[in-house]
Design an enzyme around this catalytic site. Structure first.
Site, PDB file in Angstrom:
ATOM      1  CD  GLU A 264      -5.587  -5.467  -1.309  1.00  0.00           C
ATOM      2  OE1 GLU A 264      -4.969  -4.501  -1.079  1.00  0.00           O
ATOM      3  OE2 GLU A 264      -6.298  -6.283  -0.549  1.00  0.00           O
TER       4      GLU A 264
ATOM      5  CG  ASN B  57      -0.543  -0.213   2.544  1.00  0.00           C
ATOM      6  OD1 ASN B  57       0.503  -1.009   2.670  1.00  0.00           O
ATOM      7  ND2 ASN B  57      -0.920   0.292   3.562  1.00  0.00           N
TER       8      ASN B  57
ATOM      9  CD  GLU C 227      -1.036   4.621   4.546  1.00  0.00           C
ATOM     10  OE1 GLU C 227      -0.499   5.522   5.437  1.00  0.00           O
ATOM     11  OE2 GLU C 227      -1.875   3.560   4.680  1.00  0.00           O
TER      12      GLU C 227
HETATM   13  N1  THU Z   1      -5.204  -1.442   2.593  1.00  0.00           N
HETATM   14  C1  THU Z   1      -4.844  -2.131   1.693  1.00  0.00           C
HETATM   15  O1  THU Z   1      -3.713  -1.904   1.235  1.00  0.00           O
HETATM   16  N2  THU Z   1      -5.307  -3.148   1.122  1.00  0.00           N
HETATM   17  C2  THU Z   1      -6.633  -3.450   1.776  1.00  0.00           C
HETATM   18  O2  THU Z   1      -7.618  -4.526   1.560  1.00  0.00           O
HETATM   19  C3  THU Z   1      -7.274  -2.870   2.814  1.00  0.00           C
HETATM   20  C4  THU Z   1      -6.513  -1.400   3.114  1.00  0.00           C
HETATM   21  C5  THU Z   1      -4.514  -0.189   3.094  1.00  0.00           C
HETATM   22  C6  THU Z   1      -4.870   1.092   2.661  1.00  0.00           C
HETATM   23  C7  THU Z   1      -4.493   2.153   3.932  1.00  0.00           C
HETATM   24  O3  THU Z   1      -3.104   2.484   3.199  1.00  0.00           O
HETATM   25  C8  THU Z   1      -4.170   1.276   4.846  1.00  0.00           C
HETATM   26  O4  THU Z   1      -4.476  -0.171   4.631  1.00  0.00           O
HETATM   27  C9  THU Z   1      -5.381   1.439   5.973  1.00  0.00           C
HETATM   28  O5  THU Z   1      -6.484   1.306   5.517  1.00  0.00           O
END
Ligand code: THU
Length: 162
Positions: free
Chosen positions: A74, A61, A63
Site C-alpha cells: 500500500e 510489497n 522486503e
Molecule cells: N504487508 C503488506 O504489504 N501490506 C499489508 O497491509 C500488511 C503486510 C506485507 C509486509 C510484509 O512484506 C508481508 O506483508 C508480511 O507481513
C-alpha cells in the site's frame, strides 16, 4: 458524554458481483502481487489504485534482509502515485494477497502504518478513497472510506504545512 464510532462495509461473494471497472482494479492487484519481492515472508501483497485520470497504478510489497526496512504494498503504491501524480485524485484502491504457506480465504486489512499514510492522502484530496480487500479466495470486502479503518487517526495543526 460517550461518543460512538461505527461503520459498515459491503461483502461480496465473488468479483463477478462487481462492475467491470472494479473487477479490473482487483484484477490489477491480483496480478501485481505475483511480482512482489516477498522472499522472507512468502506473503505476497498487491495494491492497485484507480486515479482521477483513469489510469490504474499498481505496486507490491518490497522486503529486505534487514526486515524492518521492508515496505508494504500500500505504501509503495501511494508513495509512487504521489511522486509521479501529485495532483491527481485517487478514486479507489484494491489490495489482494496470496501466501506460499496457505490459501488465504479472507481479505487482509492494511496494517496500522499503511492506514495512517492512506488516511493522510484521503484527507489531502478531500474525498474518500473506497477500498476493496481480497484474499486469494473467498469474500471481498468494500469499505467506503479508508478513514473507516482508522478512526481518530493522528492529526494535528501544530505541524505546519510547508
Ligand atoms: N504487508 C503488506 O504489504 N501490506 C499489508 O497491509 C500488511 C503486510 C506485507 C509486509 C510484509 O512484506 C508481508 O506483508 C508480511 O507481513
Amino acid at each position: 458524554m460517550i461518543k460512538k464510532i461505527s461503520f459498515s462495509y459491503k461483502v461480496y461473494d465473488s468479483v463477478k458481483d462487481l462492475n467491470e471497472l472494479d473487477q479490473k482494479l482487483i484484477e490489477a492487484s491480483d496480478q501485481i502481487l505475483k511480482k512482489a519481492y516477498a522472499i522472507y515472508s512468502g506473503f505476497n501483497v498487491g495494491a492497485s489504485a484507480l486515479l482521477g485520470n483513469g489510469e490504474i497504478m499498481t505496486a507490491n510489497n518490497q522486503e529486505n534482509m534487514a526486515l524492518p526496512s521492508s515496505l508494504c504494498a500500500e505504501r509503495v503504491l501511494l508513495y509512487y502515485c504521489r511522486a509521479h501524480f501529485p495532483d491527481v485524485v485517487i478514486k479507489k484502491m484494491a489490495v489482494s494477497v496470496r501466501a506460499t504457506q496457505a490459501i488465504i480465504k479472507e481479505p487482509i486489512t492494511p496494517c496500522g502504518a499503511c492506514r495512517q499514510v492512506m488516511v493522510e492522502y484521503e484527507r489531502n484530496q478531500n474525498s474518500d478513497i473506497p477500498i476493496f480487500l481480497k484474499g486469494e479466495v473467498g469474500e471481498i470486502y468494500e469499505l467506503d472510506s479508508i478513514s473507516d479503518l482508522l478512526p481518530l487517526a493522528f492529526k494535528t495543526d501544530v505541524l505546519r504545512r510547508h
